[in-house]
Scaffold this motif. Structure first.
Motif, PDB file in Angstrom:
ATOM      1  N   GLU A 132       0.836  -1.210   0.000  1.00 38.54           N
ATOM      2  CA  GLU A 132       0.000   0.000   0.000  1.00 38.54           C
ATOM      3  C   GLU A 132       0.870   1.259   0.000  1.00 38.54           C
ATOM      4  O   GLU A 132       0.593   2.219  -0.725  1.00 38.54           O
ATOM      5  N   VAL A 133       1.928   1.269   0.805  1.00 37.34           N
ATOM      6  CA  VAL A 133       2.848   2.417   0.845  1.00 37.34           C
ATOM      7  C   VAL A 133       3.516   2.578  -0.510  1.00 37.34           C
ATOM      8  O   VAL A 133       3.624   3.690  -1.040  1.00 37.34           O
ATOM      9  N   ALA A 134       3.965   1.489  -1.094  1.00 41.99           N
ATOM     10  CA  ALA A 134       4.608   1.555  -2.414  1.00 41.99           C
ATOM     11  C   ALA A 134       3.645   2.070  -3.462  1.00 41.99           C
ATOM     12  O   ALA A 134       4.014   2.865  -4.332  1.00 41.99           O
ATOM     13  N   ASP A 135       2.378   1.619  -3.406  1.00 40.27           N
ATOM     14  CA  ASP A 135       1.372   2.076  -4.367  1.00 40.27           C
ATOM     15  C   ASP A 135       1.119   3.570  -4.222  1.00 40.27           C
ATOM     16  O   ASP A 135       1.000   4.289  -5.217  1.00 40.27           O
ATOM     17  N   GLN A 139       1.780   6.439  -7.060  1.00 38.95           N
ATOM     18  CA  GLN A 139       0.744   7.375  -7.525  1.00 38.95           C
ATOM     19  C   GLN A 139       1.165   8.820  -7.322  1.00 38.95           C
ATOM     20  O   GLN A 139       0.941   9.678  -8.170  1.00 38.95           O
ATOM     21  N   ARG A 140       1.823   9.086  -6.196  1.00 37.83           N
ATOM     22  CA  ARG A 140       2.254  10.423  -5.888  1.00 37.83           C
ATOM     23  C   ARG A 140       3.379  10.885  -6.828  1.00 37.83           C
ATOM     24  O   ARG A 140       3.390  12.011  -7.309  1.00 37.83           O
ATOM     25  N   ASP A 141       4.315   9.975  -7.098  1.00 38.81           N
ATOM     26  CA  ASP A 141       5.492  10.331  -7.904  1.00 38.81           C
ATOM     27  C   ASP A 141       5.258  10.138  -9.402  1.00 38.81           C
ATOM     28  O   ASP A 141       6.006  10.637 -10.214  1.00 38.81           O
ATOM     29  N   GLY A 142       4.224   9.405  -9.705  1.00 38.46           N
ATOM     30  CA  GLY A 142       4.066   8.959 -11.075  1.00 38.46           C
ATOM     31  C   GLY A 142       3.259   9.757 -11.945  1.00 38.46           C
ATOM     32  O   GLY A 142       3.255  10.043 -13.026  1.00 38.46           O
TER      33      GLY A 142
END
Length: 142
Positions: A132-135, A139-142
């Motif tokens: 979840e943290v990676a997702d 989303q934030r960086d992508g």
């Protein structure tokens, strides 16, 4: 692993004491030589790989086992690659599942399974949180 010779008379006597019938009901009077050869082939194949076995293990062994030396249990405890829970039974012989401490065998087995399931659930939950943290980062960086 150390091979221990013994006819198992004490173990069969213990079975008789429990009123479980004649000792033949608890096993053979002797082990067929072909079965012993196969057992020792298996031991020779598995021993070098013990450290690669990373899953949790429960070892229940009688201190006074007249068939298998307690040193075998200690050997496994030292050489298995995962967590090992070992219980040495002081009032049992080779057939620990039906001997005087059979209640300890059952309760420690249940406890061990519960601990493994709880550990697996914690690891699964941790892995989900990491995902979840990676997702969110993606989303934030992508």
């Amino acid at each position: 692993m150390r091979r221990r010779r013994g006819c198992g008379r004490r173990g069969r006597h213990r079975v008789d004491q429990f009123g479980l019938g004649i000792h033949a009901d608890a096993g053979l009077h002797a082990t067929p030589s072909g079965s012993l050869r196969e057992l020792w082939r298996l031991v020779d194949d598995i021993k070098p790989a013990l450290s690669t076995l990373k899953m949790p293990a429960l070892i229940l062994h009688a201190r006074e086992d007249d068939i298998s030396s307690l040193s075998n249990a200690f050997y496994l405890q030292q050489h298995l690659g995962g967590l090992v829970d070992m219980v040495v039974l002081d009032d049992s012989y080779h057939l620990v599942m039906i001997d005087r401490q059979r209640d300890i065998v059952v309760s420690r087995s249940i406890q061990f399974i519960a601990n493994v399931l709880e550990r697996d659930a914690r690891l699964k939950s941790l892995a989900q949180k990491r995902q979840e943290v990676a997702d969110r980062r993606s989303q934030r960086d992508g």
